[in-house]
Structures are given as structure tokens and as C-alpha cells.
Scaffold this motif. Structure first.
Motif, PDB file in Angstrom:
ATOM      1  N   HIS A 267       0.866  -1.179   0.000  1.00 59.26           N
ATOM      2  CA  HIS A 267       0.000   0.000   0.000  1.00 59.26           C
ATOM      3  C   HIS A 267       0.903   1.229   0.000  1.00 59.26           C
ATOM      4  O   HIS A 267       1.699   1.417   0.930  1.00 59.26           O
ATOM      5  CB  HIS A 267      -0.879   0.040   1.250  1.00 59.26           C
ATOM      6  CG  HIS A 267      -1.772  -1.145   1.394  1.00 59.26           C
ATOM      7  ND1 HIS A 267      -3.024  -1.187   0.834  1.00 59.26           N
ATOM      8  CD2 HIS A 267      -1.592  -2.328   2.031  1.00 59.26           C
ATOM      9  CE1 HIS A 267      -3.592  -2.348   1.126  1.00 59.26           C
ATOM     10  NE2 HIS A 267      -2.736  -3.063   1.837  1.00 59.26           N
ATOM     11  N   ILE A 268       0.775   2.061  -1.031  1.00 55.49           N
ATOM     12  CA  ILE A 268       1.577   3.279  -1.144  1.00 55.49           C
ATOM     13  C   ILE A 268       0.605   4.457  -1.138  1.00 55.49           C
ATOM     14  O   ILE A 268      -0.226   4.584  -2.033  1.00 55.49           O
ATOM     15  CB  ILE A 268       2.425   3.271  -2.433  1.00 55.49           C
ATOM     16  CG1 ILE A 268       3.237   1.967  -2.527  1.00 55.49           C
ATOM     17  CG2 ILE A 268       3.334   4.501  -2.482  1.00 55.49           C
ATOM     18  CD1 ILE A 268       3.864   1.723  -3.892  1.00 55.49           C
ATOM     19  N   PHE A 269       0.705   5.296  -0.115  1.00 55.88           N
ATOM     20  CA  PHE A 269      -0.242   6.386   0.119  1.00 55.88           C
ATOM     21  C   PHE A 269       0.418   7.758   0.055  1.00 55.88           C
ATOM     22  O   PHE A 269       1.614   7.878   0.305  1.00 55.88           O
ATOM     23  CB  PHE A 269      -0.802   6.309   1.549  1.00 55.88           C
ATOM     24  CG  PHE A 269      -1.714   5.188   1.851  1.00 55.88           C
ATOM     25  CD1 PHE A 269      -3.047   5.248   1.504  1.00 55.88           C
ATOM     26  CD2 PHE A 269      -1.262   4.079   2.555  1.00 55.88           C
ATOM     27  CE1 PHE A 269      -3.923   4.226   1.842  1.00 55.88           C
ATOM     28  CE2 PHE A 269      -2.127   3.048   2.898  1.00 55.88           C
ATOM     29  CZ  PHE A 269      -3.460   3.124   2.543  1.00 55.88           C
ATOM     30  N   THR A 270      -0.394   8.786  -0.175  1.00 52.10           N
ATOM     31  CA  THR A 270      -0.001  10.150   0.166  1.00 52.10           C
ATOM     32  C   THR A 270      -0.397  10.333   1.636  1.00 52.10           C
ATOM     33  O   THR A 270      -1.244   9.590   2.152  1.00 52.10           O
ATOM     34  CB  THR A 270      -0.690  11.212  -0.716  1.00 52.10           C
ATOM     35  OG1 THR A 270      -2.099  11.074  -0.594  1.00 52.10           O
ATOM     36  CG2 THR A 270      -0.236  11.118  -2.167  1.00 52.10           C
ATOM     37  N   PRO A 271       0.179  11.314   2.352  1.00 49.30           N
ATOM     38  CA  PRO A 271      -0.125  11.468   3.783  1.00 49.30           C
ATOM     39  C   PRO A 271      -1.620  11.609   4.125  1.00 49.30           C
ATOM     40  O   PRO A 271      -2.077  10.943   5.061  1.00 49.30           O
ATOM     41  CB  PRO A 271       0.676  12.707   4.194  1.00 49.30           C
ATOM     42  CG  PRO A 271       1.844  12.706   3.255  1.00 49.30           C
ATOM     43  CD  PRO A 271       1.270  12.211   1.933  1.00 49.30           C
ATOM     44  N   PRO A 272      -2.408  12.416   3.402  1.00 47.17           N
ATOM     45  CA  PRO A 272      -3.825  12.524   3.801  1.00 47.17           C
ATOM     46  C   PRO A 272      -4.580  11.196   3.692  1.00 47.17           C
ATOM     47  O   PRO A 272      -5.394  10.879   4.571  1.00 47.17           O
ATOM     48  CB  PRO A 272      -4.405  13.555   2.831  1.00 47.17           C
ATOM     49  CG  PRO A 272      -3.238  14.330   2.329  1.00 47.17           C
ATOM     50  CD  PRO A 272      -2.082  13.368   2.337  1.00 47.17           C
ATOM     51  N   GLU A 273      -4.309  10.428   2.649  1.00 48.74           N
ATOM     52  CA  GLU A 273      -4.990   9.143   2.488  1.00 48.74           C
ATOM     53  C   GLU A 273      -4.545   8.138   3.546  1.00 48.74           C
ATOM     54  O   GLU A 273      -5.354   7.391   4.076  1.00 48.74           O
ATOM     55  CB  GLU A 273      -4.780   8.586   1.074  1.00 48.74           C
ATOM     56  CG  GLU A 273      -5.668   9.217   0.034  1.00 48.74           C
ATOM     57  CD  GLU A 273      -5.339  10.669  -0.270  1.00 48.74           C
ATOM     58  OE1 GLU A 273      -4.176  11.091  -0.047  1.00 48.74           O
ATOM     59  OE2 GLU A 273      -6.238  11.397  -0.710  1.00 48.74           O
TER      60      GLU A 273
END
Length: 122
Positions: free
Chosen positions: A96-102
Motif C-alpha cells: 500500500h503506497i499512500f499520500t499522507p492525507p490518504e
């Protein structure tokens, strides 16, 4: 199941390799969770954060190409960098690779809080 040339790779070795490939592209707060006792879907999660869409794309490319060099291809890839959450399915390991808000919103670490932490790179 991921496509692999030769013998199978142990899930925790696979997850550690994926974490290192993500770290090469400056992924933040990399977490490897052993979820094998909590689900039959997979053995481990690799969760990490990229600060922007280009960084998500770079992390994804690093993982996919690095694993491909070892003859391991994801069985499935869900979404693109513009979605702010990319999922790579390597069968025994889900990335799982996210941006900080997600990452803050979905809080996978909290949802899987009973999982054993195998590796954390901050």
C-alpha cells in the motif's frame, strides 16, 4: 499469486525487499506488518507514504522494476499515482503506497493493530 521464475520467495523476505526498494525512492514511514494470523488473504502488508503523485509513481516503479529484476511480477496493480493510494498485489505480500492525507484517513495500521510489526523504517 505473483509470477516468479524459479523457487518461491518467503513472504517476509519479499516484504523486506519491497520495503528497501520503497526506501530507495525516499518513501516515508515504511511499515511491514505480519497479518498471517489475522487473515487468509495474504501474509504481510507493506505500507508506506510518498509526499506527492510523482513520488508515489517513483516508489511504485522502484518496487515493480526491482521485483521484476528478480523475476517477480505483481498479480494485480490497483490505481495510479493520481488516486493517492496505490496497491500492488504480490500474493503473499500486499503493498500500500499512500499520500499522507490518504494514509491518515484510511489508518490501515490502526485497522490491523493486532498484526505483528516485522519492520518499521521512519
Amino acid at each position: 499469486m505473483p509470477v516468479k521464475k524459479g523457487s518461491a520467495v518467503e513472504p517476509h523476505d519479499l516484504s523486506r525487499t519491497i520495503a528497501l526498494l520503497a526506501e530507495e525512492k525516499k518513501a516515508a514511514d515504511i511499515l511491514v506488518l505480519d497479518v498471517s494470523s489475522l487473515t487468509t488473504v495474504t501474509e504481510a502488508f507493506v505500507i508506506c507514504t510518498g509526499g506527492s503523485e510523482p513520488q508515489l509513481a517513483a516508489i511504485t516503479e522502484s518496487v515493480v522494476s526491482g521485483m521484476a529484476e528478480q523475476g517477480i511480477m505483481p498479480a494485480h496493480r490497483h490505481r495510479e499515482a493520481a488516486s493517492h493510494w496505490i496497491v500492488l498485489d504480490y500474493g503473499s505480500v500486499i503493498v500500500h503506497i499512500f499520500t499522507p492525507p490518504e494514509r491518515d484517513y484510511y489508518q490501515l495500521e490502526r485497522f490491523w493493530s493486532e498484526a505483528r510489526t516485522v519492520l518499521r523504517v521512519q
